[in-house]
Design an enzyme around this catalytic site. Sequence first.
Site, PDB file in Angstrom:
ATOM      1  N   GLU A 143       0.702  -1.281   0.038  1.00 30.85           N
ATOM      2  CA  GLU A 143      -0.030   0.147  -0.041  1.00 30.85           C
ATOM      3  C   GLU A 143       0.816   1.472  -0.274  1.00 30.85           C
ATOM      4  OE1 GLU A 143      -3.300  -1.739   3.031  1.00 30.85           O
ATOM      5  OE2 GLU A 143      -2.417   0.179   3.434  1.00 30.85           O
ATOM      6  N   CYS A 155       3.136   8.465   1.620  1.00 34.83           N
ATOM      7  CA  CYS A 155       3.535   7.567   2.794  1.00 34.83           C
ATOM      8  C   CYS A 155       3.743   6.061   1.979  1.00 34.83           C
ATOM      9  CB  CYS A 155       2.326   7.605   3.752  1.00 34.83           C
ATOM     10  SG  CYS A 155       2.415   6.005   4.833  1.00 34.83           S
ATOM     11  N   CYS A 175      -1.592   1.741   8.218  1.00 35.85           N
ATOM     12  CA  CYS A 175      -0.873   0.723   7.377  1.00 35.85           C
ATOM     13  C   CYS A 175      -1.643  -0.427   7.419  1.00 35.85           C
ATOM     14  CB  CYS A 175       0.579   0.832   7.491  1.00 35.85           C
ATOM     15  SG  CYS A 175       1.038   0.125   9.180  1.00 35.85           S
ATOM     16  N   ASN A 178      -6.347   4.406  15.667  1.00 35.44           N
ATOM     17  CA  ASN A 178      -7.144   4.103  14.455  1.00 35.44           C
ATOM     18  C   ASN A 178      -8.115   2.942  14.423  1.00 35.44           C
ATOM     19  OD1 ASN A 178      -8.548   5.282  12.135  1.00 35.44           O
ATOM     20  ND2 ASN A 178      -6.786   4.868  10.973  1.00 35.44           N
ATOM     21  N   CYS A 219       3.954  -5.390  15.666  1.00 32.92           N
ATOM     22  CA  CYS A 219       3.347  -4.571  16.694  1.00 32.92           C
ATOM     23  C   CYS A 219       1.940  -5.133  16.895  1.00 32.92           C
ATOM     24  CB  CYS A 219       3.301  -3.202  16.172  1.00 32.92           C
ATOM     25  SG  CYS A 219       4.840  -2.609  15.938  1.00 32.92           S
ATOM     26  N   CYS A 248      -1.037  -3.269  14.894  1.00 36.00           N
ATOM     27  CA  CYS A 248      -0.932  -3.202  13.446  1.00 36.00           C
ATOM     28  C   CYS A 248      -1.218  -4.540  12.543  1.00 36.00           C
ATOM     29  CB  CYS A 248       0.612  -3.253  13.011  1.00 36.00           C
ATOM     30  SG  CYS A 248       0.997  -3.100  11.514  1.00 36.00           S
ATOM     31  N   CYS A 295       5.704  -7.406   7.588  1.00 35.83           N
ATOM     32  CA  CYS A 295       6.829  -6.792   8.559  1.00 35.83           C
ATOM     33  C   CYS A 295       7.053  -7.994   9.556  1.00 35.83           C
ATOM     34  CB  CYS A 295       5.970  -5.728   9.083  1.00 35.83           C
ATOM     35  SG  CYS A 295       7.304  -4.766  10.301  1.00 35.83           S
TER      36      CYS A 295
END
Length: 358
Positions: free
Chosen positions: A87, A113, A344, A301, A124, A127, A120
């Site tokens: 993204e 961004c 993200c 978010n 986290c 995330c 990843c």
Amino acid sequence: MKKIIQDLSKEELSACIKPAFRAKQIYHWVYHKYASSFEEMKNLPKEMRETLATTYTLSPLKQVMVQDSKDGSRKYLYELHDGHTVEAVLLLMKDKVYHEDGTLKHQERYTVCISSQVGCKVGCAFCLTAKGGFMRNLTAGEIVEQVRLIKKDKHIDANRRVNIVYMGMGEPLDNLEAVVKSVKIFADEEGMAIATHRQTISTSGLSTKIEKLGKMELGINLAISLHAVDDALRQQLMPINKAYNIASIINAVKHFPVNDRKRVMFEYLVIKDVNDDISAAKKLLSLLDGIKAKVNLIYFNPYGGSTFKRPSVEDMQMFQSYLTSRGLHCTIRESKGLDISAACGQLREQALEGAKDA
Ligand code: SF4
């Protein structure tokens, strides 16, 4: 498989393409005219265009999904040659402002961004990218292409300033070589000419890599995803803290070369009843003592399936005013693109879900 031409710096391209001025012409077609085929490059000899087309591709990414937000942000999902997706988000930072005589005072500021990895490793807790695990690093060209395609899509003139943040999917310092190469390609005067002081690398805090990056003296900005002020909570939110604890990050940042007019940004994701009280603000203040720092408070978010909650506006403002009244630069980031799930990994997750349902 064809090579990605955006993987090459201008010097590398000049070394492969003779005479060297042809490399400059190609660079111009790629980064100023946003060419999508070698065929378009009419000032190159036909034979050269054909050879280039058999050796290189100009399209390492294919746009597969776009979402527009009411605030003007636009989120893109790109497919790579191996079917993986990443993204990128275009954020509009300011509205157009006009002088009384009708001339333009400020233009919108564009910030792009971008992603640096497919998935990843950092994991986290808050995330969505982390939930999909790690697939692979992006190449420099795959990173560069995200910005080129967005500029092309929005008809952003080649000379128009944009800012870049490595804050999409992935941990940029875990893909240091390709990321540094992309930083240099972005900054090339004959390419996109996005100066390094307009580029920000956002990291979860791989302290040894922060030191390494600092020694390269690129003039790039640094943002640290801190999110918590004690190791126990940080470890819960960001398991990577086991390997790189808060003290090691602060120490690495103290040695990072910071541009005179800049500050190191500490991102602090505020989660309701988790890290939004004044005792956390107090600790944050003492932690950053002696660092040219700026804190960016981010509203958590919310997304489907998460147990974390968005903090109240009042708590957020209290946190901020505690810090600013004590001399620390502190902003609250507007939740740009909240209605398009701009954190993200969220668009990709929706697309994968959609594919499963199909
Ligand atoms: S927030 Fe960033 S560093 Fe953490 S898991 Fe997600 S992509 Fe990786």
